[in-house]
Scaffold this motif. Structure first.
Motif, PDB file in Angstrom:
ATOM      1  N   LEU A 267      -1.448  -1.112  -3.996  1.00  0.00           N
ATOM      2  CA  LEU A 267      -2.679  -0.418  -3.625  1.00  0.00           C
ATOM      3  C   LEU A 267      -2.346   1.044  -3.369  1.00  0.00           C
ATOM      4  O   LEU A 267      -1.576   1.363  -2.464  1.00  0.00           O
ATOM      5  CB  LEU A 267      -3.275  -1.057  -2.371  1.00  0.00           C
ATOM      6  CG  LEU A 267      -4.363  -0.282  -1.622  1.00  0.00           C
ATOM      7  CD1 LEU A 267      -5.590  -0.058  -2.506  1.00  0.00           C
ATOM      8  CD2 LEU A 267      -4.750  -1.011  -0.347  1.00  0.00           C
TER       9      LEU A 267
ATOM     10  N   ALA B 101       0.857  -1.190   0.000  1.00  0.00           N
ATOM     11  CA  ALA B 101       0.000   0.000   0.000  1.00  0.00           C
ATOM     12  C   ALA B 101       0.887   1.232   0.000  1.00  0.00           C
ATOM     13  O   ALA B 101       1.805   1.345   0.818  1.00  0.00           O
ATOM     14  CB  ALA B 101      -0.911   0.019   1.215  1.00  0.00           C
TER      15      ALA B 101
ATOM     16  N   PRO C 259      -2.011  -5.516   4.002  1.00  0.00           N
ATOM     17  CA  PRO C 259      -0.928  -5.366   3.019  1.00  0.00           C
ATOM     18  C   PRO C 259       0.388  -5.840   3.626  1.00  0.00           C
ATOM     19  O   PRO C 259       0.612  -5.754   4.833  1.00  0.00           O
ATOM     20  CB  PRO C 259      -0.908  -3.865   2.732  1.00  0.00           C
ATOM     21  CG  PRO C 259      -1.533  -3.234   3.934  1.00  0.00           C
ATOM     22  CD  PRO C 259      -2.541  -4.209   4.455  1.00  0.00           C
TER      23      PRO C 259
ATOM     24  N   LEU D 283      -5.819   0.655   6.993  1.00  0.00           N
ATOM     25  CA  LEU D 283      -4.923  -0.277   6.298  1.00  0.00           C
ATOM     26  C   LEU D 283      -4.434  -1.354   7.249  1.00  0.00           C
ATOM     27  O   LEU D 283      -4.327  -2.533   6.875  1.00  0.00           O
ATOM     28  CB  LEU D 283      -3.745   0.487   5.695  1.00  0.00           C
ATOM     29  CG  LEU D 283      -4.034   1.304   4.445  1.00  0.00           C
ATOM     30  CD1 LEU D 283      -2.845   2.201   4.087  1.00  0.00           C
ATOM     31  CD2 LEU D 283      -4.367   0.381   3.270  1.00  0.00           C
TER      32      LEU D 283
ATOM     33  N   ILE E 155       3.374  -1.051   4.031  1.00  0.00           N
ATOM     34  CA  ILE E 155       2.709   0.244   3.856  1.00  0.00           C
ATOM     35  C   ILE E 155       3.793   1.306   3.740  1.00  0.00           C
ATOM     36  O   ILE E 155       4.684   1.393   4.591  1.00  0.00           O
ATOM     37  CB  ILE E 155       1.786   0.573   5.044  1.00  0.00           C
ATOM     38  CG1 ILE E 155       0.711  -0.505   5.209  1.00  0.00           C
ATOM     39  CG2 ILE E 155       1.131   1.944   4.853  1.00  0.00           C
ATOM     40  CD1 ILE E 155      -0.132  -0.339   6.461  1.00  0.00           C
TER      41      ILE E 155
ATOM     42  N   CYS F 100      -8.268   4.751  -4.286  1.00  0.00           N
ATOM     43  CA  CYS F 100      -8.321   3.398  -3.718  1.00  0.00           C
ATOM     44  C   CYS F 100      -8.116   2.310  -4.769  1.00  0.00           C
ATOM     45  O   CYS F 100      -8.710   1.240  -4.669  1.00  0.00           O
ATOM     46  CB  CYS F 100      -9.647   3.179  -3.001  1.00  0.00           C
ATOM     47  SG  CYS F 100     -11.097   3.406  -4.072  1.00  0.00           S
TER      48      CYS F 100
END
Length: 373
Positions: free
Chosen positions: A83, A6, A31, A24, A34, A156
């Motif tokens: 993402l 992400a 994920p 998140l 991040i 998103c």
């Protein structure tokens, strides 16, 4: 199972960032990594991000656009999927879990879910909430059924990293990278998917100042993509070209529709009140059924949806003004060489100073080393 990174571009987002990162962290399929790109923030964005135990990248200079900030993170991404999340967007806990299955189809390059408003406190937020309910429960499903979505929302979207890297990263040549990538991939024969059951809540304009800047960026970006891609769409993705041409037609004819009751009152025996009543009835007939369906689908109070409905006409006026400005600037003045079009990325909030110019580039430059916190 796919691995996911992400990436969260952020400029002066200390207030909204905690909710984004918390969402998140609480994903049912979290994920693998991040990354927050702190793009020249003058507040505590970097400190807030670091306190959430994520990777924080600080470019040596302000990059000045969302796409550039995202591209700066790409060398740090080695997962199957990427993402991209806006720093003021909150994902539903099962967002990643619901979007990942889309990539079982090897032709899918990008997928995104249903975007709704986080807050409905002001006139502008209430108007935008109505726009989103209508668009994501009427326009977007129709486009999805036809296999030609207009855009995978940049707040998103999930990207197949191989497709993103092959394309050269997030496109910087237009002011709206999400639409540019969505159209480009479909032109190349790849697929973009709408995942209606994956929900994200975006912080939308709470003031007219914010709304004007955001809408101008969106409308100018749409017209930039029309200028760049329409020819290829007509020959290689004709159904998507149909949606684009219908959108242009709607912009061009909207003033006629809004003027209809006044013209009818001036040219017939009907009073202005009667003409406005007929016009209002037609508007409600066109807009209410999709909103009723959306309210039921999202389990919203019908009274709240209907109370917000009049607010959408204020946002529609702003949309129309900047849509016509974009047509004039991006589709007339730019081709004539009289303007360079919109090249400065402004996030929109009144307390955010304009970012440095973002030139329209065919390819992005290799990012310079960043400070990793």
């Amino acid at each position: 199972m796919y691995s996911v990174t992400a990436i969260v571009p952020a400029h002066n987002e200390e207030a909204g960032l905690p909710a984004t990162l918390a969402a998140l962290r609480s994903q049912t399929v979290p994920p693998d990594r991040i990354i927050v790109i702190d793009d020249g923030s003058t507040d505590r964005t970097a400190d807030v991000a670091a306190s959430h135990d994520v990777t924080v990248l600080r470019p040596p200079r302000q990059l000045g656009s969302k796409a550039r900030a995202q591209n700066h993170a790409l060398p740090h991404c080695d997962t199957d999927l990427i993402l991209a999340v806006d720093a003021d967007t909150v994902l539903a806990p099962d967002y990643i879990e619901r979007v990942i299955p889309a990539f079982a189809d090897p032709t899918v390059a990008v997928a995104a879910g249903n975007v709704q408003t986080r807050h409905t406190r002001t006139l502008w937020e209430r108007g935008r909430s109505t726009e989103y309910l209508f668009g994501f429960h009427f326009h977007r499903p129709i486009q999805a059924l036809a296999g030609s979505p207009m855009v995978c929302s940049g707040c998103c979207s999930v990207f197949r990293r191989a497709d993103l890297m092959a394309f050269g990263g997030f496109p910087e040549r237009t002011i709206v990278e999400d639409m540019d990538f969505t159209w480009s991939q479909q032109i190349q024969g790849r697929r973009a998917l709408y995942v209606p059951d994956a929900t994200a809540w975006a912080a939308d304009p709470e003031t007219l100042t914010y709304l004007r800047k955001q809408v101008w960026r969106w409308m100018a970006g749409f017209c930039q993509n029309v200028r760049l891609h329409l020819g290829a769409l007509i020959t290689r993705k004709p159904l998507l070209a149909v949606w684009v041409l219908l959108a242009l037609l709607e912009i061009l004819t909207a003033p006629l529709w809004w003027a209809t009751p006044f013209v009818a009152a001036a040219t017939t025996d009907q009073s202005l009140g009667t003409s406005l009543a007929w016009w209002t009835g037609a508007e409600l007939l066109l807009t209410t059924p999709p909103l009723l369906y959306a309210a039921r689908r999202r389990r919203l109070r019908l009274a709240t949806v209907l109370i917000n409905l009049p607010c959408v006409y204020a946002t529609k006026i702003v949309n129309l003004l900047y849509a016509w400005k974009a047509l004039f600037v991006e589709l007339l003045l730019v081709p004539l060489g009289c303007s360079s079009g919109l090249t400065i990325y402004e996030k929109g909030r009144a307390d955010t100073p304009p970012s440095p110019p973002t030139p329209v580039l065919p390819h992005r430059s290799a990012p310079k080393p960043s400070t990793v916190i």
